[in-house]
Motif scaffolding. Structure first.
Motif, PDB file in Angstrom:
ATOM      1  N   UNK A   1       0.793  -1.210   0.000  1.00 25.83           N
ATOM      2  CA  UNK A   1       0.000   0.000   0.000  1.00 25.83           C
ATOM      3  C   UNK A   1       0.826   1.259   0.000  1.00 25.83           C
ATOM      4  N   UNK A   2       0.147   2.354  -0.303  1.00 23.29           N
ATOM      5  CA  UNK A   2       0.776   3.660  -0.313  1.00 23.29           C
ATOM      6  C   UNK A   2      -0.225   4.708  -0.753  1.00 23.29           C
ATOM      7  N   UNK A   3       0.286   5.838  -1.196  1.00 23.71           N
ATOM      8  CA  UNK A   3      -0.562   6.926  -1.686  1.00 23.71           C
ATOM      9  C   UNK A   3      -1.175   6.492  -3.007  1.00 23.71           C
ATOM     10  N   UNK A   4      -2.502   6.574  -3.102  1.00 27.02           N
ATOM     11  CA  UNK A   4      -3.183   6.134  -4.309  1.00 27.02           C
ATOM     12  C   UNK A   4      -4.090   7.223  -4.871  1.00 27.02           C
ATOM     13  N   UNK A   5      -4.147   7.233  -6.184  1.00 24.20           N
ATOM     14  CA  UNK A   5      -5.129   8.033  -6.900  1.00 24.20           C
ATOM     15  C   UNK A   5      -6.193   7.028  -7.324  1.00 24.20           C
ATOM     16  N   UNK A   6      -7.390   7.209  -6.776  1.00 24.36           N
ATOM     17  CA  UNK A   6      -8.479   6.271  -7.015  1.00 24.36           C
ATOM     18  C   UNK A   6      -9.529   6.929  -7.896  1.00 24.36           C
ATOM     19  N   UNK A   7     -10.451   6.131  -8.328  1.00 21.23           N
ATOM     20  CA  UNK A   7     -11.603   6.630  -9.065  1.00 21.23           C
ATOM     21  C   UNK A   7     -12.716   5.617  -8.943  1.00 21.23           C
ATOM     22  N   UNK A   8     -13.936   6.076  -9.134  1.00 20.62           N
ATOM     23  CA  UNK A   8     -15.052   5.141  -8.932  1.00 20.62           C
ATOM     24  C   UNK A   8     -15.027   3.992  -9.933  1.00 20.62           C
ATOM     25  N   UNK A   9     -14.282   4.157 -11.021  1.00 14.79           N
ATOM     26  CA  UNK A   9     -14.235   3.108 -12.038  1.00 14.79           C
ATOM     27  C   UNK A   9     -12.815   2.651 -12.359  1.00 14.79           C
ATOM     28  N   UNK A  10     -11.873   2.896 -11.434  1.00 15.36           N
ATOM     29  CA  UNK A  10     -10.495   2.446 -11.648  1.00 15.36           C
ATOM     30  C   UNK A  10      -9.952   1.794 -10.379  1.00 15.36           C
ATOM     31  N   UNK A  11      -8.923   0.996 -10.540  1.00 17.49           N
ATOM     32  CA  UNK A  11      -8.225   0.407  -9.410  1.00 17.49           C
ATOM     33  C   UNK A  11      -9.092  -0.505  -8.562  1.00 17.49           C
ATOM     34  N   UNK A  12      -8.944  -0.373  -7.266  1.00 17.72           N
ATOM     35  CA  UNK A  12      -9.646  -1.230  -6.317  1.00 17.72           C
ATOM     36  C   UNK A  12     -11.155  -1.136  -6.475  1.00 17.72           C
ATOM     37  N   UNK A  13     -11.665   0.062  -6.733  1.00 18.97           N
ATOM     38  CA  UNK A  13     -13.118   0.217  -6.859  1.00 18.97           C
ATOM     39  C   UNK A  13     -13.655  -0.439  -8.132  1.00 18.97           C
ATOM     40  N   UNK A  14     -12.845  -0.500  -9.165  1.00 13.16           N
ATOM     41  CA  UNK A  14     -13.260  -1.224 -10.369  1.00 13.16           C
ATOM     42  C   UNK A  14     -13.301  -2.725 -10.084  1.00 13.16           C
TER      43      UNK A  14
END
Length: 178
Positions: A55-68
């Motif tokens: 883990x670390x600093x993440x740029x997330x989005x409702x349709x990218x990464x972990x949320x996707x």
């Protein structure tokens, strides 16, 4: 006056279910965004959606990464008005993380000790609610004293000027009109 968004979430994966078991909190992750569409959110979490231990600093989005990856993620979106000066200060603060993101690591020990109400905040390490609280503190958002220093995601509901604009599956969130 500008608006920022604080996103509380619960992916439903094994680790989030374990955290929910111990905390009894409905949400165990928090992100912050300048974007009402939630296409860009900032937090500390999984760098790889398939590896919860890196883990670390993440740029997330409702349709990218972990949320996707976790399409059934439950969420609550809070809208918080802040003045222009604080908004700009917050943007600068987060841009410093973006420019040095390889230095930042997830604060695993801090999140464990937070359960026991012990503060552990080494340089360059954060967990999600520690980061969001630091963002708000650095930008001098009013009434931050309502959020404990050892914050949990659910604690952000105590912000007095916030407005809950959505609760439901994150993937179903659409920008709402005033």
């Amino acid at each position: 006056m500008e608006k920022i968004y604080i996103i509380l979430s619960q992916t439903g994966n094994f680790i989030s279910r374990a955290l929910k078991f111990f905390t009894h909190d409905e949400y165990n992750h928090v992100s912050i965004s300048f974007d009402q569409n939630l296409e860009t959110m900032y937090s500390f979490g999984r760098l790889n959606p398939y590896n919860p231990f890196h883990g670390g600093f993440v740029v997330e989005g409702k349709e990218i990464g972990t949320f996707k990856r976790f399409q059934k993620t439950k969420s609550m979106v809070l809208e918080l008005p802040i003045d222009d000066e604080k908004y700009n200060s917050l943007k600068i603060f987060i841009s410093e993380f973006l420019h040095q993101k390889e230095k930042y690591k997830y604060n695993y020990m801090g999140v464990l000790l937070a359960y026991f109400h012990k503060d552990y905040a080494p340089k360059w390490k954060y967990y999600c609610s520690q980061f969001v609280r630091e963002c708000l503190a650095n930008s001098h958002v009013e009434n931050l004293d309502k959020i404990p220093k050892i914050a949990r995601p659910i604690d952000f509901l105590a912000l007095p000027n916030k407005k809950i604009i959505y609760e439901g599956k994150l993937k179903d969130y659409n920008t709402l009109s005033d």
